[in-house]
Design a protein around this motif. Structure first.
Motif, PDB file in Angstrom:
ATOM      1  N   PRO A 141       0.835  -1.204   0.000  1.00 20.31           N
ATOM      2  CA  PRO A 141       0.000   0.000   0.000  1.00 20.31           C
ATOM      3  C   PRO A 141       0.868   1.252   0.000  1.00 20.31           C
ATOM      4  O   PRO A 141       2.034   1.220   0.418  1.00 20.31           O
ATOM      5  CB  PRO A 141      -0.783  -0.126   1.306  1.00 20.31           C
ATOM      6  CG  PRO A 141       0.086  -0.944   2.187  1.00 20.31           C
ATOM      7  CD  PRO A 141       0.808  -1.902   1.274  1.00 20.31           C
ATOM      8  N   ASP A 142       0.283   2.356  -0.460  1.00 19.84           N
ATOM      9  CA  ASP A 142       1.043   3.599  -0.401  1.00 19.84           C
ATOM     10  C   ASP A 142       1.163   4.045   1.061  1.00 19.84           C
ATOM     11  O   ASP A 142       0.503   3.505   1.952  1.00 19.84           O
ATOM     12  CB  ASP A 142       0.426   4.682  -1.287  1.00 19.84           C
ATOM     13  CG  ASP A 142      -0.966   5.128  -0.852  1.00 19.84           C
ATOM     14  OD1 ASP A 142      -1.347   4.869   0.307  1.00 19.84           O
ATOM     15  OD2 ASP A 142      -1.665   5.741  -1.666  1.00 19.84           O
ATOM     16  N   ALA A 143       1.990   5.012   1.306  1.00 15.63           N
ATOM     17  CA  ALA A 143       2.299   5.436   2.677  1.00 15.63           C
ATOM     18  C   ALA A 143       1.055   5.918   3.413  1.00 15.63           C
ATOM     19  O   ALA A 143       0.897   5.664   4.614  1.00 15.63           O
ATOM     20  CB  ALA A 143       3.362   6.523   2.662  1.00 15.63           C
ATOM     21  N   ARG A 144       0.153   6.593   2.730  1.00 15.30           N
ATOM     22  CA  ARG A 144      -1.060   7.122   3.369  1.00 15.30           C
ATOM     23  C   ARG A 144      -1.916   5.986   3.915  1.00 15.30           C
ATOM     24  O   ARG A 144      -2.352   6.015   5.066  1.00 15.30           O
ATOM     25  CB  ARG A 144      -1.844   7.948   2.356  1.00 15.30           C
ATOM     26  CG  ARG A 144      -3.076   8.603   2.893  1.00 15.30           C
ATOM     27  CD  ARG A 144      -3.769   9.458   1.821  1.00 15.30           C
ATOM     28  NE  ARG A 144      -4.002   8.726   0.569  1.00 15.30           N
ATOM     29  CZ  ARG A 144      -5.069   7.973   0.320  1.00 15.30           C
ATOM     30  NH1 ARG A 144      -6.013   7.850   1.230  1.00 15.30           N
ATOM     31  NH2 ARG A 144      -5.209   7.353  -0.832  1.00 15.30           N
TER      32      ARG A 144
ATOM     33  N   PHE B  18      -3.632   2.512   8.502  1.00 14.37           N
ATOM     34  CA  PHE B  18      -3.769   1.194   9.109  1.00 14.37           C
ATOM     35  C   PHE B  18      -3.024   1.138  10.441  1.00 14.37           C
ATOM     36  O   PHE B  18      -3.547   0.636  11.436  1.00 14.37           O
ATOM     37  CB  PHE B  18      -3.233   0.097   8.182  1.00 14.37           C
ATOM     38  CG  PHE B  18      -3.200  -1.243   8.835  1.00 14.37           C
ATOM     39  CD1 PHE B  18      -4.344  -2.005   8.942  1.00 14.37           C
ATOM     40  CD2 PHE B  18      -2.019  -1.740   9.384  1.00 14.37           C
ATOM     41  CE1 PHE B  18      -4.326  -3.242   9.574  1.00 14.37           C
ATOM     42  CE2 PHE B  18      -1.983  -2.966  10.016  1.00 14.37           C
ATOM     43  CZ  PHE B  18      -3.143  -3.718  10.107  1.00 14.37           C
ATOM     44  N   GLU B  19      -1.814   1.659  10.463  1.00 15.93           N
ATOM     45  CA  GLU B  19      -1.010   1.634  11.694  1.00 15.93           C
ATOM     46  C   GLU B  19      -1.701   2.418  12.796  1.00 15.93           C
ATOM     47  O   GLU B  19      -1.730   1.998  13.951  1.00 15.93           O
ATOM     48  CB  GLU B  19       0.381   2.204  11.416  1.00 15.93           C
ATOM     49  CG  GLU B  19       1.419   1.863  12.481  1.00 15.93           C
ATOM     50  CD  GLU B  19       1.324   2.738  13.723  1.00 15.93           C
ATOM     51  OE1 GLU B  19       1.638   2.227  14.814  1.00 15.93           O
ATOM     52  OE2 GLU B  19       0.935   3.905  13.611  1.00 15.93           O
TER      53      GLU B  19
ATOM     54  N   ILE C 217      -4.923   2.890  13.210  1.00 16.31           N
ATOM     55  CA  ILE C 217      -6.071   2.121  13.704  1.00 16.31           C
ATOM     56  C   ILE C 217      -5.604   0.886  14.467  1.00 16.31           C
ATOM     57  O   ILE C 217      -6.084   0.588  15.564  1.00 16.31           O
ATOM     58  CB  ILE C 217      -6.987   1.723  12.526  1.00 16.31           C
ATOM     59  CG1 ILE C 217      -7.618   2.975  11.921  1.00 16.31           C
ATOM     60  CG2 ILE C 217      -8.049   0.737  12.981  1.00 16.31           C
ATOM     61  CD1 ILE C 217      -8.315   2.741  10.598  1.00 16.31           C
ATOM     62  N   ALA C 218      -4.653   0.160  13.910  1.00 19.26           N
ATOM     63  CA  ALA C 218      -4.198  -1.096  14.510  1.00 19.26           C
ATOM     64  C   ALA C 218      -3.474  -0.870  15.834  1.00 19.26           C
ATOM     65  O   ALA C 218      -3.596  -1.693  16.745  1.00 19.26           O
ATOM     66  CB  ALA C 218      -3.294  -1.842  13.533  1.00 19.26           C
ATOM     67  N   ALA C 219      -2.752   0.229  15.958  1.00 22.69           N
ATOM     68  CA  ALA C 219      -1.985   0.481  17.184  1.00 22.69           C
ATOM     69  C   ALA C 219      -2.901   0.536  18.407  1.00 22.69           C
ATOM     70  O   ALA C 219      -2.546   0.032  19.474  1.00 22.69           O
ATOM     71  CB  ALA C 219      -1.194   1.773  17.050  1.00 22.69           C
ATOM     72  N   LYS C 220      -4.078   1.117  18.241  1.00 23.30           N
ATOM     73  CA  LYS C 220      -5.029   1.196  19.357  1.00 23.30           C
ATOM     74  C   LYS C 220      -5.472  -0.201  19.784  1.00 23.30           C
ATOM     75  O   LYS C 220      -5.578  -0.492  20.973  1.00 23.30           O
ATOM     76  CB  LYS C 220      -6.244   2.018  18.949  1.00 23.30           C
ATOM     77  CG  LYS C 220      -5.928   3.471  18.653  1.00 23.30           C
ATOM     78  CD  LYS C 220      -7.133   4.188  18.072  1.00 23.30           C
ATOM     79  CE  LYS C 220      -6.747   5.569  17.575  1.00 23.30           C
ATOM     80  NZ  LYS C 220      -7.846   6.229  16.854  1.00 23.30           N
ATOM     81  N   HIS C 221      -5.719  -1.051  18.808  1.00 23.54           N
ATOM     82  CA  HIS C 221      -6.165  -2.413  19.122  1.00 23.54           C
ATOM     83  C   HIS C 221      -5.048  -3.233  19.753  1.00 23.54           C
ATOM     84  O   HIS C 221      -5.288  -4.000  20.692  1.00 23.54           O
ATOM     85  CB  HIS C 221      -6.697  -3.096  17.865  1.00 23.54           C
ATOM     86  CG  HIS C 221      -7.938  -2.444  17.340  1.00 23.54           C
ATOM     87  ND1 HIS C 221      -9.164  -2.590  17.944  1.00 23.54           N
ATOM     88  CD2 HIS C 221      -8.136  -1.615  16.284  1.00 23.54           C
ATOM     89  CE1 HIS C 221     -10.071  -1.887  17.280  1.00 23.54           C
ATOM     90  NE2 HIS C 221      -9.466  -1.288  16.259  1.00 23.54           N
TER      91      HIS C 221
END
Length: 69
Positions: free
Chosen positions: A21-24, A29-30, A32-36
């Protein structure tokens, strides 16, 4: 059984195309995923604490040293 691990699959990986995926998208994703992942980490820690408390309290409940009101 082979002890080469993933090396035995490397030839197939070399032949495959992988989309990145592109950086954006990757950054979103990072975010959103970091919270989980943080919630998972906190739950694991809390489970360890509760397990220690259970292991300390259960024997005392079983032999009558403490009771529940």
């Amino acid at each position: 059984m082979s002890n080469y691990g993933y090396a035995r699959h490397f030839k197939f990986l070399k032949q495959s195309k992988v989309l990145l995926p592109d950086a954006r998208v990757s950054n979103k994703f990072e975010e959103i995923a970091a919270k989980h992942y943080e919630m998972i980490k906190q739950n694991i820690f809390q489970n360890q604490q509760l397990t220690q408390l259970r292991d300390w309290l259960l024997p005392m409940l079983m032999n009558g040293q403490v009771s529940i009101k």
